[in-house]
Design a protein around this motif. Structure first.
Motif, PDB file in Angstrom:
ATOM      1  N   GLY A  13       0.786  -1.230   0.000  1.00  0.00           N
ATOM      2  CA  GLY A  13       0.000   0.000   0.000  1.00  0.00           C
ATOM      3  C   GLY A  13       0.813   1.272   0.000  1.00  0.00           C
ATOM      4  N   GLU A  14       2.131   1.169  -0.203  1.00  0.00           N
ATOM      5  CA  GLU A  14       2.994   2.346  -0.135  1.00  0.00           C
ATOM      6  C   GLU A  14       3.668   2.637  -1.470  1.00  0.00           C
ATOM      7  OE1 GLU A  14       4.454   2.446   4.516  1.00  0.00           O
ATOM      8  OE2 GLU A  14       5.716   1.417   3.046  1.00  0.00           O
ATOM      9  N   ILE A  15       4.145   3.879  -1.606  1.00  0.00           N
ATOM     10  CA  ILE A  15       4.899   4.301  -2.775  1.00  0.00           C
ATOM     11  C   ILE A  15       6.113   5.108  -2.314  1.00  0.00           C
ATOM     12  CG2 ILE A  15       2.966   4.347  -4.395  1.00  0.00           C
ATOM     13  CD1 ILE A  15       2.731   7.353  -3.842  1.00  0.00           C
ATOM     14  N   LEU A  16       7.108   5.217  -3.203  1.00  0.00           N
ATOM     15  CA  LEU A  16       8.239   6.112  -2.965  1.00  0.00           C
ATOM     16  C   LEU A  16       8.095   7.288  -3.917  1.00  0.00           C
ATOM     17  CD1 LEU A  16      11.992   5.124  -2.584  1.00  0.00           C
ATOM     18  CD2 LEU A  16      11.298   7.170  -3.826  1.00  0.00           C
ATOM     19  N   VAL A  17       8.049   8.489  -3.355  1.00  0.00           N
ATOM     20  CA  VAL A  17       7.883   9.710  -4.150  1.00  0.00           C
ATOM     21  C   VAL A  17       9.153  10.542  -4.069  1.00  0.00           C
ATOM     22  CG1 VAL A  17       6.535  11.806  -4.498  1.00  0.00           C
ATOM     23  CG2 VAL A  17       5.415   9.741  -3.657  1.00  0.00           C
ATOM     24  N   ARG A  18       9.681  10.924  -5.235  1.00  0.00           N
ATOM     25  CA  ARG A  18      10.799  11.859  -5.313  1.00  0.00           C
ATOM     26  C   ARG A  18      10.218  13.272  -5.416  1.00  0.00           C
ATOM     27  NH1 ARG A  18      16.125  11.504  -4.178  1.00  0.00           N
ATOM     28  NH2 ARG A  18      15.895   9.329  -4.906  1.00  0.00           N
ATOM     29  N   HIS A  19      10.463  14.101  -4.419  1.00  0.00           N
ATOM     30  CA  HIS A  19       9.873  15.436  -4.373  1.00  0.00           C
ATOM     31  C   HIS A  19      10.574  16.412  -5.310  1.00  0.00           C
ATOM     32  CE1 HIS A  19       8.407  14.558   0.001  1.00  0.00           C
ATOM     33  NE2 HIS A  19       7.545  14.130  -0.896  1.00  0.00           N
ATOM     34  N   HIS A  20       9.776  17.196  -6.016  1.00  0.00           N
ATOM     35  CA  HIS A  20      10.297  18.298  -6.817  1.00  0.00           C
ATOM     36  C   HIS A  20      10.073  19.639  -6.125  1.00  0.00           C
ATOM     37  CE1 HIS A  20      11.056  16.333 -10.903  1.00  0.00           C
ATOM     38  NE2 HIS A  20      10.719  15.340 -10.092  1.00  0.00           N
ATOM     39  N   ALA A  21       9.056  19.715  -5.264  1.00  0.00           N
ATOM     40  CA  ALA A  21       8.776  20.926  -4.491  1.00  0.00           C
ATOM     41  C   ALA A  21       7.951  20.534  -3.277  1.00  0.00           C
ATOM     42  CB  ALA A  21       8.030  21.955  -5.333  1.00  0.00           C
ATOM     43  N   CYS A  22       8.170  21.256  -2.173  1.00  0.00           N
ATOM     44  CA  CYS A  22       7.457  20.984  -0.920  1.00  0.00           C
ATOM     45  C   CYS A  22       6.816  22.271  -0.420  1.00  0.00           C
ATOM     46  CB  CYS A  22       8.418  20.452   0.147  1.00  0.00           C
ATOM     47  SG  CYS A  22       9.507  19.129  -0.417  1.00  0.00           S
ATOM     48  N   GLY A  23       5.637  22.152   0.140  1.00  0.00           N
ATOM     49  CA  GLY A  23       4.927  23.320   0.641  1.00  0.00           C
ATOM     50  C   GLY A  23       5.388  23.729   2.031  1.00  0.00           C
ATOM     51  N   LEU A  24       5.321  25.015   2.306  1.00  0.00           N
ATOM     52  CA  LEU A  24       5.606  25.576   3.628  1.00  0.00           C
ATOM     53  C   LEU A  24       4.319  26.184   4.149  1.00  0.00           C
ATOM     54  CD1 LEU A  24       7.727  26.540   5.814  1.00  0.00           C
ATOM     55  CD2 LEU A  24       7.896  28.646   4.472  1.00  0.00           C
ATOM     56  N   ASN A  25       3.865  25.713   5.328  1.00  0.00           N
ATOM     57  CA  ASN A  25       2.588  26.147   5.875  1.00  0.00           C
ATOM     58  C   ASN A  25       2.710  26.444   7.365  1.00  0.00           C
ATOM     59  OD1 ASN A  25       0.626  25.544   3.503  1.00  0.00           O
ATOM     60  ND2 ASN A  25       1.853  23.682   3.689  1.00  0.00           N
ATOM     61  N   PHE A  26       1.823  27.303   7.863  1.00  0.00           N
ATOM     62  CA  PHE A  26       1.923  27.684   9.273  1.00  0.00           C
ATOM     63  C   PHE A  26       1.656  26.505  10.197  1.00  0.00           C
ATOM     64  CE2 PHE A  26       2.012  30.306  12.936  1.00  0.00           C
ATOM     65  CZ  PHE A  26       2.644  31.469  12.548  1.00  0.00           C
ATOM     66  N   ILE A  27       0.915  25.521   9.733  1.00  0.00           N
ATOM     67  CA  ILE A  27       0.684  24.347  10.566  1.00  0.00           C
ATOM     68  C   ILE A  27       1.998  23.634  10.882  1.00  0.00           C
ATOM     69  CG2 ILE A  27       0.274  22.723   8.664  1.00  0.00           C
ATOM     70  CD1 ILE A  27      -1.938  21.462  10.397  1.00  0.00           C
ATOM     71  N   ASP A  28       2.998  23.770  10.008  1.00  0.00           N
ATOM     72  CA  ASP A  28       4.309  23.177  10.268  1.00  0.00           C
ATOM     73  C   ASP A  28       4.932  23.780  11.528  1.00  0.00           C
ATOM     74  OD1 ASP A  28       3.799  21.988   7.822  1.00  0.00           O
ATOM     75  OD2 ASP A  28       5.143  23.316   6.707  1.00  0.00           O
ATOM     76  N   VAL A  29       4.699  25.051  11.756  1.00  0.00           N
ATOM     77  CA  VAL A  29       5.194  25.720  12.960  1.00  0.00           C
ATOM     78  C   VAL A  29       4.531  25.135  14.205  1.00  0.00           C
ATOM     79  CG1 VAL A  29       5.332  27.925  14.193  1.00  0.00           C
ATOM     80  CG2 VAL A  29       5.716  27.850  11.715  1.00  0.00           C
ATOM     81  N   TYR A  30       3.237  24.841  14.109  1.00  0.00           N
ATOM     82  CA  TYR A  30       2.529  24.266  15.253  1.00  0.00           C
ATOM     83  C   TYR A  30       3.143  22.925  15.661  1.00  0.00           C
ATOM     84  CZ  TYR A  30      -1.159  27.574  13.805  1.00  0.00           C
ATOM     85  OH  TYR A  30      -1.867  28.690  13.443  1.00  0.00           O
ATOM     86  N   PHE A  31       3.489  22.100  14.672  1.00  0.00           N
ATOM     87  CA  PHE A  31       4.128  20.819  14.980  1.00  0.00           C
ATOM     88  C   PHE A  31       5.544  21.019  15.520  1.00  0.00           C
ATOM     89  CE2 PHE A  31       0.904  19.141  11.969  1.00  0.00           C
ATOM     90  CZ  PHE A  31       0.365  18.166  12.786  1.00  0.00           C
ATOM     91  N   ARG A  32       6.263  21.985  14.946  1.00  0.00           N
ATOM     92  CA  ARG A  32       7.638  22.217  15.394  1.00  0.00           C
ATOM     93  C   ARG A  32       7.695  22.684  16.839  1.00  0.00           C
ATOM     94  NH1 ARG A  32       9.345  27.395  13.623  1.00  0.00           N
ATOM     95  NH2 ARG A  32       9.213  27.889  15.845  1.00  0.00           N
ATOM     96  N   THR A  33       6.756  23.547  17.230  1.00  0.00           N
ATOM     97  CA  THR A  33       6.762  24.093  18.586  1.00  0.00           C
ATOM     98  C   THR A  33       6.135  23.156  19.610  1.00  0.00           C
ATOM     99  OG1 THR A  33       4.641  25.213  18.225  1.00  0.00           O
ATOM    100  CG2 THR A  33       6.657  26.457  17.726  1.00  0.00           C
ATOM    101  N   GLY A  34       5.402  22.147  19.134  1.00  0.00           N
ATOM    102  CA  GLY A  34       4.739  21.236  20.050  1.00  0.00           C
ATOM    103  C   GLY A  34       3.307  21.622  20.360  1.00  0.00           C
ATOM    104  N   LEU A  35       2.810  22.714  19.769  1.00  0.00           N
ATOM    105  CA  LEU A  35       1.405  23.075  19.962  1.00  0.00           C
ATOM    106  C   LEU A  35       0.504  21.940  19.500  1.00  0.00           C
ATOM    107  CD1 LEU A  35      -0.758  25.203  20.719  1.00  0.00           C
ATOM    108  CD2 LEU A  35      -0.586  26.067  18.375  1.00  0.00           C
ATOM    109  N   TYR A  36       0.890  21.321  18.367  1.00  0.00           N
ATOM    110  CA  TYR A  36       0.243  20.100  17.909  1.00  0.00           C
ATOM    111  C   TYR A  36       1.213  18.952  18.194  1.00  0.00           C
ATOM    112  CZ  TYR A  36      -3.096  22.949  15.199  1.00  0.00           C
ATOM    113  OH  TYR A  36      -4.064  23.842  14.798  1.00  0.00           O
ATOM    114  N   PRO A  37       0.940  18.133  19.186  1.00  0.00           N
ATOM    115  CA  PRO A  37       1.901  17.093  19.581  1.00  0.00           C
ATOM    116  C   PRO A  37       2.049  16.011  18.512  1.00  0.00           C
ATOM    117  CG  PRO A  37       0.279  17.520  21.326  1.00  0.00           C
ATOM    118  CD  PRO A  37      -0.227  18.177  20.081  1.00  0.00           C
ATOM    119  N   GLN A  38       3.245  15.437  18.432  1.00  0.00           N
ATOM    120  CA  GLN A  38       3.504  14.265  17.616  1.00  0.00           C
ATOM    121  C   GLN A  38       4.639  13.476  18.263  1.00  0.00           C
ATOM    122  OE1 GLN A  38       5.094  15.032  13.671  1.00  0.00           O
ATOM    123  NE2 GLN A  38       6.148  16.867  14.345  1.00  0.00           N
TER     124      GLN A  38
END
Length: 324
Positions: free
Chosen positions: A29-54
């Motif tokens: 059920g999985e694939i390997l994707v070679r990225h050409h571009a990645c998005g930058l979003n404010f939700i990434d900051v929430y995960f980085r700071t721990g506001l959204y735990p992971q």
């Protein structure tokens, strides 16, 4: 091995490590994707700071576009060489390539570039569900949308215009106000110069709006409630200025039996059929020229800390990309 961003603890931009990561091979059920571009979003900051735990250690980033290089067992409808894009968990888009569930990606139509796709999947799908499912706009409404010059906001400006919806947008500078207007925002309020509650009441002849879309959080929450007409809906879909403060439910009653919701894209795209329908509608809006994706910042993967600093300082406008 590929270059990727890894986090071993939460905190400031310095916690993001740029390092070699073992890629592995796709399982069932999985694939390997070679990225050409990645998005930058404010939700990434929430995960980085721990506001959204992971669970740590972890990758970062929810959105990217690229080409399938390997396909694991039990994958249907996708093959090596397909151009694909996604906005999904688990985090890990800040990478040259990754192994991920095939169910999270959609095939990218010809005519939509990798950069456009990586800049629009999370933000564009967000606008789709905000306007068509969380509060189903019919056309003819007047709405309030905070952060109108951000990535989500500029897509919302254009989508609202295409639907015949009059959008009132808030921004933090005159330059951002001009940008929102250029993308179709009907009324723009610079909240550093004007009281947005008073202006909304003035624009709507005192009636207020049926729905407010608020990704700012702490700084705008109470004011957003005050902008709603009776039976209106507060859609709180982000916390750029900090978490929404505690409040009493009686405040909803005192303002006219208001509704409030805290939606998440992942719940709206949890069913494959919903994801495909939402993506098809977004692709159609872009291919038809009704929405143009405005990429205004590009950062190298190794410079992701700088990207986060500028994002948090609200120095960015439109969409931002990380280029592996």
């Amino acid at each position: 091995m590929v270059k990727a961003i890894r986090m071993y603890r939460t905190g400031g931009p310095e916690v993001m490590a740029y390092e070699d990561v073992e890629l592995g091979t796709p399982g069932p059920g999985e694939i390997l994707v070679r990225h050409h571009a990645c998005g930058l979003n404010f939700i990434d900051v929430y995960f980085r700071t721990g506001l959204y735990p992971q669970e740590l250690p972890a990758g970062l980033g929810m959105e990217a576009a690229g080409v399938i290089e390997q396909v694991g067992p039990d994958v249907n409808g996708l093959q090596v060489g397909d151009r694909v894009a996604y906005a999904a968990r688990p985090n890990g888009a800040y990478a040259e390539a990754r192994v991920m569930p095939a169910a999270h990606v959609v095939r990218l139509p010809e005519g939509i570039s990798f950069e456009t796709a990586a800049a629009m999947m999370l933000q564009g799908l967000t606008v789709q569900y905000l306007f068509h499912r969380t509060f189903h706009l019919q056309g003819g409404e007047t709405i309030l949308f905070h952060a109108a010059a951000g990535g989500v906001g500029l897509i919302a400006c254009q989508w609202a215009r295409a639907m015949g919806v009059q959008m009132i947008g808030t921004v933090g500078s005159d330059d951002k106000a001009e940008l929102a207007k250029a993308h179709g925002c009907a009324h723009v309020i610079n909240y550093n110069k004007e009281n947005f509650v008073d202006r909304v009441r003035e624009i709507t002849d005192g009636k207020g709006v049926p729905v407010v879309y608020d990704s700012i959080g702490q700084q705008t929450f109470k004011g957003s409630l005050d902008c709603l007409s009776p039976l209106g809906m507060m859609v709180s879909f982000g916390n750029a200025s900090g978490p929404v403060p505690d409040f009493s439910l009686s405040e909803l009653a005192s303002r006219g039996s208001l509704f409030i919701t805290r939606p998440s894209l992942l719940h709206y795209t949890a069913q494959r059929a919903d994801l495909e329908h939402m993506a098809a509608q977004l692709f159609s809006m872009v291919q038809g020229g009704k929405i143009k994706i405005d990429v205004r910042q590009r950062y190298a993967l190794a410079d992701v800390a700088q990207a986060h600093r500028e994002l948090e300082a609200r120095k960015t406008t439109g969409s931002s990309l990380i280029i592996p």
